[in-house]
Design a protein around this motif. Structure first.
Motif, PDB file in Angstrom:
ATOM      1  N   GLU A  63      64.080  38.835  36.498  1.00 23.99           N
ATOM      2  CA  GLU A  63      64.588  37.872  35.530  1.00 23.99           C
ATOM      3  C   GLU A  63      65.629  36.936  36.133  1.00 23.99           C
ATOM      4  O   GLU A  63      65.965  35.922  35.538  1.00 23.99           O
ATOM      5  CB  GLU A  63      65.188  38.588  34.318  1.00 23.99           C
ATOM      6  CG  GLU A  63      64.170  39.154  33.372  1.00 23.99           C
ATOM      7  CD  GLU A  63      63.306  38.097  32.708  1.00 23.99           C
ATOM      8  OE1 GLU A  63      63.830  37.026  32.348  1.00 23.99           O
ATOM      9  OE2 GLU A  63      62.103  38.334  32.563  1.00 23.99           O
ATOM     10  N   SER A  64      66.138  37.245  37.297  1.00 19.50           N
ATOM     11  CA  SER A  64      67.137  36.375  37.909  1.00 19.50           C
ATOM     12  C   SER A  64      66.496  35.224  38.682  1.00 19.50           C
ATOM     13  O   SER A  64      67.185  34.300  39.092  1.00 19.50           O
ATOM     14  CB  SER A  64      68.043  37.180  38.842  1.00 19.50           C
ATOM     15  OG  SER A  64      67.305  37.655  39.945  1.00 19.50           O
ATOM     16  N   LEU A  65      65.187  35.270  38.885  1.00 24.39           N
ATOM     17  CA  LEU A  65      64.472  34.209  39.584  1.00 24.39           C
ATOM     18  C   LEU A  65      63.776  33.309  38.571  1.00 24.39           C
ATOM     19  O   LEU A  65      63.154  33.787  37.624  1.00 24.39           O
ATOM     20  CB  LEU A  65      63.438  34.799  40.542  1.00 24.39           C
ATOM     21  CG  LEU A  65      63.989  35.730  41.615  1.00 24.39           C
ATOM     22  CD1 LEU A  65      62.857  36.371  42.384  1.00 24.39           C
ATOM     23  CD2 LEU A  65      64.900  34.972  42.546  1.00 24.39           C
ATOM     24  N   PHE A  66      63.865  32.013  38.773  1.00 26.86           N
ATOM     25  CA  PHE A  66      63.294  31.068  37.813  1.00 26.86           C
ATOM     26  C   PHE A  66      61.779  31.201  37.722  1.00 26.86           C
ATOM     27  O   PHE A  66      61.206  31.114  36.633  1.00 26.86           O
ATOM     28  CB  PHE A  66      63.675  29.639  38.222  1.00 26.86           C
ATOM     29  CG  PHE A  66      63.224  28.607  37.234  1.00 26.86           C
ATOM     30  CD1 PHE A  66      63.849  28.495  36.006  1.00 26.86           C
ATOM     31  CD2 PHE A  66      62.172  27.763  37.521  1.00 26.86           C
ATOM     32  CE1 PHE A  66      63.446  27.554  35.083  1.00 26.86           C
ATOM     33  CE2 PHE A  66      61.754  26.820  36.603  1.00 26.86           C
ATOM     34  CZ  PHE A  66      62.400  26.711  35.380  1.00 26.86           C
ATOM     35  N   GLU A  67      61.111  31.426  38.851  1.00 30.14           N
ATOM     36  CA  GLU A  67      59.655  31.504  38.856  1.00 30.14           C
ATOM     37  C   GLU A  67      59.135  32.730  38.114  1.00 30.14           C
ATOM     38  O   GLU A  67      58.052  32.706  37.546  1.00 30.14           O
ATOM     39  CB  GLU A  67      59.113  31.528  40.294  1.00 30.14           C
ATOM     40  CG  GLU A  67      59.361  30.265  41.075  1.00 30.14           C
ATOM     41  CD  GLU A  67      60.747  30.253  41.713  1.00 30.14           C
ATOM     42  OE1 GLU A  67      61.375  31.320  41.808  1.00 30.14           O
ATOM     43  OE2 GLU A  67      61.192  29.167  42.093  1.00 30.14           O
ATOM     44  N   ASP A  68      59.894  33.825  38.127  1.00 23.44           N
ATOM     45  CA  ASP A  68      59.432  35.078  37.540  1.00 23.44           C
ATOM     46  C   ASP A  68      60.025  35.365  36.171  1.00 23.44           C
ATOM     47  O   ASP A  68      59.652  36.335  35.527  1.00 23.44           O
ATOM     48  CB  ASP A  68      59.763  36.247  38.469  1.00 23.44           C
ATOM     49  CG  ASP A  68      59.081  36.137  39.810  1.00 23.44           C
ATOM     50  OD1 ASP A  68      58.008  35.498  39.868  1.00 23.44           O
ATOM     51  OD2 ASP A  68      59.606  36.667  40.798  1.00 23.44           O
TER      52      ASP A  68
END
Length: 92
Positions: A63-68
């Motif tokens: 959840e900390s990555l924009f893509e995921d």
């Protein structure tokens, strides 16, 4: 440089085998081999807790990555951190 992702191969049953193997190295512990014994139940409980905690850790990290990211609040927070400010719909 290769990444070490051995932790992804550990599920509840494989973690139970790892804990049982480590306990079997010491001759003081023998009850983990018997189904339903107190030590066997503790091993099963810890291996189940490990798999649940690993799931939440992996989900939280993704959840900390924009893509995921899949949760709107997380996407909104990430876009504010990078300074993206959409204008919305603009009429012609």
């Amino acid at each position: 440089m290769g990444t070490n992702k051995d932790y992804l191969a550990l599920d509840s049953k494989s973690m139970e085998r790892v804990i049982t193997g480590k306990l079997s190295e010491n001759t003081a512990f023998t009850d983990q081999l018997f189904e339903g014994s107190n030590l066997s139940i503790l091993v099963e409980g810890f291996s189940y807790m490990y798999s649940i905690l690993q799931y939440y850790l992996n989900h939280g990290a993704s959840e900390s990555l924009f893509e995921d990211s899949t949760i709107f609040e997380n996407i909104n927070r990430i876009t504010k951190m990078i300074g993206y400010n959409p204008q919305g719909h603009i009429n012609s």
